[in-house]
Design a protein around this motif. Structure first.
Motif, short mmCIF file in Angstrom:
data_model
loop_
_atom_site.label_atom_id
_atom_site.label_comp_id
_atom_site.label_asym_id
_atom_site.label_seq_id
_atom_site.Cartn_x
_atom_site.Cartn_y
_atom_site.Cartn_z
N SER A 59 0.82 -1.21 0.00
CA SER A 59 0.00 0.00 0.00
C SER A 59 0.86 1.26 0.00
N ALA A 60 2.01 1.21 0.66
CA ALA A 60 2.92 2.36 0.66
C ALA A 60 3.48 2.59 -0.74
N ALA A 61 3.79 1.51 -1.44
CA ALA A 61 4.29 1.63 -2.82
C ALA A 61 3.21 2.19 -3.72
N ALA A 62 1.96 1.77 -3.52
CA ALA A 62 0.84 2.28 -4.32
C ALA A 62 0.67 3.77 -4.11
N ALA A 63 0.81 4.22 -2.86
CA ALA A 63 0.67 5.65 -2.57
C ALA A 63 1.78 6.45 -3.25
N SER A 64 3.00 5.93 -3.24
CA SER A 64 4.11 6.61 -3.90
C SER A 64 3.88 6.70 -5.40
N PHE A 65 3.40 5.60 -5.98
CA PHE A 65 3.11 5.56 -7.41
C PHE A 65 2.07 6.61 -7.79
N LEU A 66 0.98 6.67 -7.03
CA LEU A 66 -0.10 7.60 -7.35
C LEU A 66 0.31 9.05 -7.12
N SER A 67 1.23 9.29 -6.18
CA SER A 67 1.68 10.65 -5.94
C SER A 67 2.45 11.20 -7.12
N VAL A 68 3.04 10.31 -7.91
CA VAL A 68 3.78 10.72 -9.11
C VAL A 68 2.90 10.66 -10.35
N ALA A 69 2.16 9.55 -10.49
CA ALA A 69 1.35 9.35 -11.70
C ALA A 69 0.15 10.29 -11.74
N GLY A 70 -0.38 10.67 -10.58
CA GLY A 70 -1.54 11.55 -10.57
C GLY A 70 -2.84 10.79 -10.80
N SER A 71 -3.83 11.48 -11.29
CA SER A 71 -5.16 10.90 -11.50
C SER A 71 -5.15 9.95 -12.69
N LEU A 72 -5.52 8.69 -12.46
CA LEU A 72 -5.53 7.67 -13.51
C LEU A 72 -6.90 6.99 -13.56
N ASN A 73 -7.14 6.24 -14.64
CA ASN A 73 -8.32 5.39 -14.71
C ASN A 73 -8.19 4.29 -13.65
N VAL A 74 -9.30 3.88 -13.07
CA VAL A 74 -9.32 2.83 -12.06
C VAL A 74 -10.31 1.76 -12.47
N PHE A 75 -9.90 0.49 -12.38
CA PHE A 75 -10.82 -0.61 -12.62
C PHE A 75 -10.64 -1.64 -11.52
N ASP A 76 -11.72 -1.97 -10.81
CA ASP A 76 -11.63 -2.86 -9.65
C ASP A 76 -12.40 -4.17 -9.82
N PHE A 77 -12.85 -4.48 -11.02
CA PHE A 77 -13.52 -5.74 -11.35
C PHE A 77 -14.91 -5.88 -10.71
N GLU A 78 -15.43 -4.81 -10.15
CA GLU A 78 -16.77 -4.86 -9.56
C GLU A 78 -17.85 -4.53 -10.59
N SER A 79 -17.46 -4.20 -11.80
CA SER A 79 -18.40 -3.90 -12.88
C SER A 79 -17.80 -4.41 -14.18
N ALA A 80 -18.50 -4.17 -15.28
CA ALA A 80 -18.00 -4.64 -16.58
C ALA A 80 -16.69 -3.95 -16.93
N VAL A 81 -15.86 -4.66 -17.66
CA VAL A 81 -14.58 -4.08 -18.10
C VAL A 81 -14.87 -2.87 -18.97
N PRO A 82 -14.25 -1.72 -18.70
CA PRO A 82 -14.52 -0.51 -19.49
C PRO A 82 -14.04 -0.67 -20.93
N SER A 83 -14.63 0.13 -21.82
CA SER A 83 -14.34 0.00 -23.25
C SER A 83 -12.89 0.34 -23.60
N ASN A 84 -12.20 1.10 -22.76
CA ASN A 84 -10.83 1.46 -23.07
C ASN A 84 -9.81 0.47 -22.52
N LEU A 85 -10.31 -0.68 -22.01
CA LEU A 85 -9.43 -1.71 -21.47
C LEU A 85 -9.88 -3.08 -21.94
N THR A 86 -8.93 -3.92 -22.34
CA THR A 86 -9.20 -5.31 -22.69
C THR A 86 -8.28 -6.20 -21.86
N ILE A 87 -8.85 -7.25 -21.29
CA ILE A 87 -8.05 -8.17 -20.48
C ILE A 87 -8.12 -9.55 -21.11
#
Length: 229
Positions: A45-73
């Motif tokens: 979780s500390a690494a995730a916080a460091s990553f987000l502090s640099v990357a800024g606001s990003l798309n988030v997908f948590d698998f609780e809904s359908a995969v968004p159109s801009n992502l394919t898995i």
């Protein structure tokens, strides 16, 4: 003075382009052993916080809904039960239950719009038994980048994040080899300092090149005007 300004502009654009071509990812990696919930994944979780502090606001997908159109898995399946408990992976989303289960092999995350930042939680790791897991992607310049996993045992968890500033990454592949893993809380998109991110107001490489050409044309036009006066 004009020649100095022109030379400076061209040099700046050349250095910028060269920097883009030779970019390497900045990684944010940390792991925790023997985990059964996100609360146990303190280092991750500390690494995730460091990553987000640099990357800024990003798309988030948590698998609780359908995969968004801009992502394919491709690879694995979305589930709320790994079949063998936390040792094989679990959900990390607050209030959620679903995650991506990968039963050996690999999983590929592809983006409709290229990204330069990508991060995710992974758990169920036993790198003492399956040590050869890797993350690979092409950074937009035909260079394949490889990120090695941090070690985690006993059904460990990790956060894997990287920023490859300004690059055009269309997909990322995680090779799980023979392990059973859970993936959750994907973050992807253009980093806060990405020159290709229109919201940043930073000139793209093509814009810098055009600026250099424009200055060349302006200097030539002024010389012609001077010679006719």
């Amino acid at each position: 003075m004009k020649k100095t300004l022109l030379a400076t502009a061209l040099a700046a654009s050349s250095l910028f382009l060269a920097g883009q071509a030779s970019a390497a990812p900045v990684t944010y990696l940390a792991a925790d052993n023997n985990v059964s919930s996100l609360g146990d994944m303190v280092n991750s979780s500390a690494a995730a916080a460091s990553f987000l502090s640099v990357a800024g606001s990003l798309n988030v997908f948590d698998f609780e809904s359908a995969v968004p159109s801009n992502l394919t898995i491709t690879g694995g399946s979305t589930t709320n039960n790994s079949g063998c408990g936390a040792l094989c992976g679990f959900n990390t989303s607050a209030g959620g239950s679903f995650f991506r289960l990968v039963y050996g092999g690999s999983v590929t995350f592809s983006f409709a719009e290229a990204v330069d930042a990508f991060g995710f939680y992974v758990n169920g790791l036993q790198t003492d038994i399956v040590p050869q897991q890797t993350i690979k992607y092409v950074d937009g310049s035909s260079v394949t980048q490889t990120i090695n996993m941090p070690s985690a045992t006993g059904g460990g968890g990790a956060f894997i994040g990287f920023v490859d500033f300004g690059q055009l990454i269309s997909s990322v592949t995680f090779n799980a080899t023979n392990d059973i893993l859970g993936f959750d809380d994907l973050r992807f998109g253009r980093s806060a300092t990405d020159p290709n991110n229109p919201s940043n107001g930073v000139p793209e490489p093509a814009s810098l090149a055009l600026l250099g050409l424009g200055l060349v044309g302006l200097a030539a036009a002024r010389r012609r005007k001077a010679s006719h006066s």
